[in-house]
Design a protein around this motif. Structure first.
Motif, PDB file in Angstrom:
ATOM      1  N   VAL A 234       8.624  19.924 -44.689  1.00 23.74           N
ATOM      2  CA  VAL A 234       8.025  18.597 -44.581  1.00 23.74           C
ATOM      3  C   VAL A 234       8.994  17.702 -43.824  1.00 23.74           C
ATOM      4  CG1 VAL A 234       7.133  16.596 -45.830  1.00 23.74           C
ATOM      5  CG2 VAL A 234       6.847  18.890 -46.792  1.00 23.74           C
ATOM      6  N   ARG A 249       6.919  15.866 -53.268  1.00 26.06           N
ATOM      7  CA  ARG A 249       6.727  17.303 -53.062  1.00 26.06           C
ATOM      8  C   ARG A 249       7.185  18.038 -54.307  1.00 26.06           C
ATOM      9  NH1 ARG A 249       9.443  21.559 -48.627  1.00 26.06           N
ATOM     10  NH2 ARG A 249       8.473  23.402 -49.579  1.00 26.06           N
ATOM     11  N   LEU A 254       1.970  18.608 -52.093  1.00 30.26           N
ATOM     12  CA  LEU A 254       2.489  17.562 -51.221  1.00 30.26           C
ATOM     13  C   LEU A 254       1.592  16.337 -51.311  1.00 30.26           C
ATOM     14  CD1 LEU A 254       4.582  16.754 -49.064  1.00 30.26           C
ATOM     15  CD2 LEU A 254       3.025  17.706 -47.337  1.00 30.26           C
ATOM     16  N   ALA A 273       3.835  18.409 -41.732  1.00 33.08           N
ATOM     17  CA  ALA A 273       4.175  19.496 -42.650  1.00 33.08           C
ATOM     18  C   ALA A 273       3.848  20.823 -41.985  1.00 33.08           C
ATOM     19  CB  ALA A 273       3.413  19.355 -43.961  1.00 33.08           C
TER      20      ALA A 273
END
Length: 725
Positions: A234, A249, A254, A273
């Motif tokens: 990410v 996260r 997420l 991501a």
């Protein structure tokens, strides 16, 4: 603060002086069932009479737009002798209502209403005995009218408010409390307005989407592109230009949280991501073809009467296969929940149909003691089963815990269509044989599909580390209710086959499984009638013996102006079809007839008229019942004409209203409903039954118009044109 606050336990105690407790009334049965319910709870958990003579009913059942609370007010008002307008209902609050089960399966009135009726009857008997001492009359000589206990023969009385207003009964519910006979009903059976409709019609009603509390943040979840994909990395710097955004996260989960909703939406779109690949799964185009040959882990034969195998082998047989696709719940607004996780306790506001069930799920998922969790029901924008409400609630709890503040999570449309658990697909195969006189000699039904429906806790289970959510699945086979035809058949075999794998997560969706089974059974019944050279109504009528079954069949036929026909008619482009079933083989009797027109050039089906005869026993509120039946019909008509979840490699591709269309207002046909009342019979819930015959009645009407059988849902113009060709 919230525009609408749910009453707290303290509010109820202060208002009523009633002790509200949590309990599980296991084995609860309708008052008409044999034997009393077990583990009788405190009467004060169900109802409280206030000093002004008003009454509060508390229930874990919820009213997601079905009119259930109106029915509860009528049931209690009838037993207590108090005007219905004095009743209010507190629903689905684990801190303020008893736990007598969640809402579903059309059990809200047969079970939940029966619980409330017993509580009200217990209170009535107690009030009569209290008044007997004051009025110096035997309780048997007293009655309750207009909220006052009076001598049955006339004379002065005492108000219920004076007897117990603001105080507790301190009694257990008596499962054998005397119930008022149906012959004396003055409230049950009459139309009573719903108290929620004015606010909903004028935009003042507060839904869970509108709920706001101090310090509220807004969250969004970023889902993987394919089910089961692993989150590789990410880049939080990609959202640094959006003020006040926090990234949360947890393993493969997420999400983002922001001070306002638009910032959360923008952050969810902009956050970069990288996801890994997931195992390739099924494709929609292959499913109907491959389900029949896919690996099966369990096969059951719940019905095996006579010797269907021998009878089918000794006669000329008919056979046909029918397909029902995956369906989305397709709630008109996306799922939403608000969670406030604090050290002293967690509160969740949700449109769940089972607040105690959601409380247990959250407790198990996040390792929080259940007594430190409060779940409060608030209206959503549609449910008809287990949609994304549980997932949104779990999302909100995880994000609230991550940022230390209350968080509101509202899914986007693509989240709702792609990620809500689906109603399962089914492949149904029928075989049958006729006697020389046209009666049914033998019948074999087989259904193949996912365990149905499966219960998988939330989307968090396979994604978030440190989250204790094993996927709990129903170990049963696909739904077989109504796969057993309602007709006299000496040789009958019903089989269900459970697939090892399924491409999508599934859950309950209105009338789970039964629409598909009735679609197959009643379509094949029409095929048998055509093979016998008999009129479809007469073919059914001669194989039925239950007077209530015959009554709804004949009523629906008369309503549609049925004209007897034999054999196959082609070329008219207009036709009429009929279907009958008794829901779950034991509850409501429903017959449905349709008139349709088919455009051979475009393949479009236009439904002109629908006639439904509906018998659910005792009718509580005829207006509410009619609304439910009409809603059942139109919702299912949408599913049959338009709806199908499409996917490729377990990735849902029908993630918007363009790729997952629903019935529109200009296409709504004329709907006529005949309600058949049986005050002396048990009441069966009406939230699902009228769904079941819709697909078959429509398919049979198309056959009458074109001579072509439609055996795969949905009946889209493309599919109709292919069948006509």
């Amino acid at each position: 603060m919230s525009r609408q606050s749910a009453p707290s336990r303290r509010d109820l105690l202060r208002a009523a002086g009633a002790l509200v407790v949590s309990f599980s009334w296991t084995g609860s049965k309708p008052a008409t069932a044999q034997g009393p319910a077990q583990a009788a709870p405190d009467l004060d958990a169900f109802l409280a009479i206030h000093p002004d003579g008003s009454v509060t009913i508390a229930t874990s059942k919820v009213d997601p737009g079905t009119g259930l609370t109106a029915a509860y007010r009528q049931i209690a008002a009838e037993e207590l002798g108090i005007p219905v307008e004095r009743f209010t209902v507190v629903q689905g609050d684990t801190a303020a209502t008893p736990n007598h089960g969640g809402t579903g399966g059309s059990t809200g009135v047969p079970r939940g209403g029966a619980d409330i009726r017993r509580a009200a009857a217990t209170a009535r008997q107690a009030l009569l005995e209290m008044a007997a001492g004051q009025l110096k009359r035997p309780a048997a000589e007293l009655t309750i009218v207009g909220g006052e206990v009076r001598p049955a023969g006339g004379g002065s009385g005492v108000t219920l408010a004076a007897l117990i207003g603001g105080r507790k009964f301190n009694l257990k519910v008596n499962p054998n409390a005397p119930l008022k006979p149906a012959s004396s009903y003055t409230v049950v059976g009459k139309p009573v307005p719903r108290t929620d409709v004015p606010g909903k019609a004028t935009g003042r009603h507060v839904f869970v989407h509108d709920h706001a509390i101090e310090g509220l943040r807004h969250g969004r979840v970023i889902r993987p592109p394919v089910v089961g994909a692993r989150l590789v990395s990410v880049d939080e710097s990609s959202v640094r230009t959006i003020p006040g955004v926090r990234v949360v996260r947890v393993a493969n989960f997420l999400g983002v949280v922001a001070m306002d909703e638009w910032a959360a939406i923008c952050a969810a779109r902009e956050l970069k991501a990288v996801w890994g690949e997931a195992n390739a799964g099924y494709a929609t185009a292959d499913l109907e073809r491959t389900m029949g040959s896919a690996e099966v882990v369990r096969e059951q034969t719940p019905v095996n009467r006579g010797d269907a195998t021998a009878a089918l082998g000794a006669a000329q047989t008919l056979s046909a296969s029918y397909y029902w696709p995956f369906h989305a719940h397709a709630s008109l607004a996306p799922s939403c929940a608000v969670a406030d996780v604090k050290e002293e306790g967690t509160t969740v506001w949700s449109s769940t149909q089972d607040t105690y069930g959601l409380r247990n799920l959250i407790a198990r998922t996040f390792t929080i003691p259940p007594e430190k969790i409060r779940v409060v029901y608030m209206d959503g924008s549609g449910s008809y089963g287990s949609n994304g409400a549980y997932d949104a609630a779990a999302d909100a709890v995880l994000l609230s815990r991550g940022v230390g503040a209350p968080v509101r999570v509202q899914w986007m449309r693509a989240d709702e269509h792609a990620w809500d658990p689906k109603g399962p697909a089914q492949l149904l195969r029928m075989r049958g044989a006729l006697n020389a006189d046209g009666s049914i000699a033998a019948w074999e039904s087989t259904t193949t599909g996912p365990a149905g429906p499966q219960w998988t806790d939330t989307l968090l289970g396979p994604t978030a580390a440190g989250i204790s959510t094993p996927q709990v699945r129903n170990g049963g086979a696909p739904v077989v209710h109504n796969l057993d035809p309602p007709y006299a058949i000496p040789n009958l075999r019903v089989t269900s086959r459970l697939l090892k794998d399924t491409p999508l997560r599934t859950s309950n969706l209105r009338a789970p499984g039964k629409i598909a089974t009735v679609f197959a059974v009643e379509s094949f019944t029409d095929e048998m009638a055509a093979a016998a050279g008999m009129d479809p109504v007469e073919f059914r009528r001669r194989s039925l013996s239950d007077p209530r079954a015959i009554a709804v069949l004949e009523r629906a036929a008369n309503m549609i102006d049925w004209q007897p026909r034999r054999g196959v008619r082609t070329g008219d482009r207009t036709g009429r079809g009929i279907a009958y079933m008794r829901y779950k083989n034991a509850e409501n009797y429903v017959a449905m007839a349709m008139e349709v027109a088919v455009d051979r050039g475009s393949g479009k089906i236009t439904v002109r008229r629908i006639a439904c005869a509906h018998d659910c026993g005792l009718i509580i509120n005829p207006d509410g019942l009619r609304n439910q039946v009409e809603g059942n019909i139109l919702h299912t008509l949408s599913r049959v004409l338009h709806e199908e979840v499409t996917f490729q490699d377990s990735h849902v591709t029908s993630a918007d209203w363009a790729s997952y269309p629903i019935l529109r207002f200009p296409d709504v046909p004329a709907v006529q409903v005949a309600l058949i009342d049986h005050p002396d019979q048990p009441h069966y819930g009406a939230g699902e039954a009228a769904c079941a015959p819709v697909a078959a009645a429509l398919a049979n009407a198309v056959f009458d118009a074109t001579g072509v059988r439609l055996r795969s849902v949905p009946f889209t113009p493309t599919r109709v044109k292919a069948a006509l060709a």
